[in-house]
Design an enzyme around this catalytic site. Sequence first.
Site, PDB file in Angstrom:
ATOM      1  N   CYS A  42      40.586  17.197  36.835  1.00  0.00           N
ATOM      2  CA  CYS A  42      39.762  16.267  36.062  1.00  0.00           C
ATOM      3  C   CYS A  42      40.388  14.888  36.013  1.00  0.00           C
ATOM      4  O   CYS A  42      39.695  13.899  35.769  1.00  0.00           O
ATOM      5  CB  CYS A  42      39.582  16.772  34.642  1.00  0.00           C
ATOM      6  SG  CYS A  42      39.135  18.490  34.556  1.00  0.00           S
ATOM      7  N   PRO A 264      34.939  47.938  38.934  1.00  0.00           N
ATOM      8  CA  PRO A 264      35.967  48.103  37.903  1.00  0.00           C
ATOM      9  C   PRO A 264      37.316  47.541  38.355  1.00  0.00           C
ATOM     10  O   PRO A 264      37.639  47.534  39.546  1.00  0.00           O
ATOM     11  CB  PRO A 264      36.038  49.623  37.702  1.00  0.00           C
ATOM     12  CG  PRO A 264      35.177  50.237  38.737  1.00  0.00           C
ATOM     13  CD  PRO A 264      34.286  49.191  39.294  1.00  0.00           C
TER      14      PRO A 264
END
Lengths: 416, 159
Positions: A42, A264
Site C-alpha cells: 500500500c 479439509p
Amino acid sequence: MKVIIIGNGAAGNHAAETIKQYSPAAQILMVAREEYPLYSPCALPDCLAGDLARNQLFLKSADNYQSSGIETLFAQSAQKIDVKEQKIITDRDVFNYDRLIMATGSRAVIPKLPGAHLPGTFTLKTLDDLDKLMDYKSQRAVVAGSGNIGVEAAQALRARGCQVTIVEARDQVMPRLFDRKPAEMLKTMLENTGIQVLVGEQIKAVEGRKRVELVETEHRTLICDMLIWAVGLAPECTLAAEAGIELGKTGAIKVDRQMQSSIPNIYACGDCAETYDMVSGHAVNSMLWPSARRQGLVAGLNCLGMATEYEGSFNIVVGEIDEKPFTAMGLKGDDYQGPVWAMEGDDHRGYWRILLDDQRLIGMQVVGELKYCGIVGGLIRNRTTLQEIWDAVRNPRQKMNSPWLAEAAYRYMANS
Amino acid sequence: MEGQVLFINPEKCVGCGTCEMVCSLVNEGKCSPRLSRIRVVRFTREARNAPISCAACENAPCLITCVAGAIYWDSELGLPRVNHDQCIGCRQCNVACPFGHMNFHPDKKTAYKCELCEGDPQCAKFCWTGAIEYVENEQAIEKKRELAASRMLGAEGKA
C-alpha cells in the site's frame, strides 16, 4: 503440527504470527515467490513519489522470521498441491503439511490488447514493479484505470515531474467506491493538481517500436513514454484451481466463515479468498490490508483448532488528493439493489454523503475533512438504524455513554 | 504501569479544557487544543461535556488498519502506539478508530494518539474535577459498576 503458508503478504504473515503466538511448538514453513521479507504494497506509491525511502517499505527483516521461528523459502514458487497425500511440490523440493494456508494474494490485471506488454508498460503491485518504475525515466505517462492504485500512482508520477493522464473506461473516477457527485469533485481535484482525467474512454491499442509511444483510446491518440496498468487486481488462484479447490463467483478461493476452503486442512486468506461483505452479505473479494490481516488471524486460529469466525469484510478506503483527504466506506449508492436514501452535506469543511437503505446505514463517502468518519463507519458496521441513533442522541444518559456518537450525529445529521 | 487505564467519568467534566492545554503543552510544546491528544466534546445546549481519549482496544482497529507498520502494541503501557518515523500519513487509522480519537497532525502530517505520557498521564494529574483518573483496571471497572448501580437506583449525580 506442521503448517505450510504459501504467500508472504499481510495475510500470510499475520497467520504465521498468530499460530506462533498461540502454539509456539508448531512448525511453520513459508513459501513465497518473491525474495523480499514482508513489505507494505500500500505504501509503494508513497515511495514512488519520494516521500518514503525504499527501506522503510519493509515491515520485517529476514532475521525477524528466524527469531520468531518461522522457516522461510523465498524466491521459490509452489508448483503443485497434492491434496490426497497432503504435500506441496515446489521448484526444488517436496514438503508434507498438516495444515495448508493459501495466502497467494493477487496480481495486477493487464488487459489483452495489442502492445499491452511493450517495454515501458508497468503495473504497480509488487516491489519489483516499483524498482522497475524507479529506474525508468519518463516525461509523459498514461495511467489506465482510476481506482485507488491508479489515482495514487498518477499523483506520485506527477510529484516526480511527469505529465500524467488518467484514462478511465467507466464514466467517473473511482467507479467502485464513489457515487457520481463526489466522483465529480475528486475529478476536479485531480485536474487541479495538473493531472488530465479522461473518463468514459476505453484504451483500444498500445503502439510503439521499441517502447510505448502512443496509446489509442476510443476518441483520441495520446503520446506517452510510459503506461501504467491500474485497471484492477485479480486473485492469484491458478495453483488452487489446479489442485481442485473450489473457486467462488469472483474467481477467488471459496471459503466458509472459518476461512476453510472446500478441502479439509486447507485454509485461504487475504486477496485470494472470497469472503462476504459485512454490510450487504454478498460474496466479495476484499483486497484491503485490514481484511487480509483479520482473515490471516482467523485462518491461523482455526488451523490450531480454535474455532473463530470471520465477521465479514468491511470496505474502507482512504486517500488524499492535494492534501485533501477523502474516504469511502461500506457500499456505494448507485449500484445498490433496492431503494437508497442519501443524506448529503456540503459546507466549508467538505462534502459528505451518508447512504441509508430503508433506515439502515449502509455507506458513507466523504471528501474534505475526515473528522468523526470513524464513528459513522462503526455505525455502518453495526447496521444501525437512524432511529437508534436519534434515540441515543436524544436521551441525555445515553449521550454520555457515547458522546462521540452524539458528536458525529450533530456533525453529519443534525441539519438533514 | 501495566493494567492501569485512563478512567474518564464524563459526569464530572465541566469542559474547562485544562486537559487539552496540558496535553498539548507536554507533548507538542504549545498550548493548543487543536494539537491535544485528548479532546473534550462539549454539548453546550445540555451543559454536558465528555473528554475523549484512547480506549486502548485490545483488538485495536487502528493497529489492524495500519499499512505502514507504524502502529504497534506497547505491552508495557497496554495500548497501541505510533512510530512517527514509519507513519506515511495515509489517515486510514483516523477513519478506522470508532471513537474518533486517532488524530492527524496538521504540520507533521502523521497520525498521533494518546501514549499515556509514558505512564504518567498529565491530563489525569491536572484534571481538577476528577473526571480523568489514572487507575488500576479493576478499580476502573469497580467505579463503573458503582456508577451504573447508582443510576439504576435512580440516584444519578449523587454518587
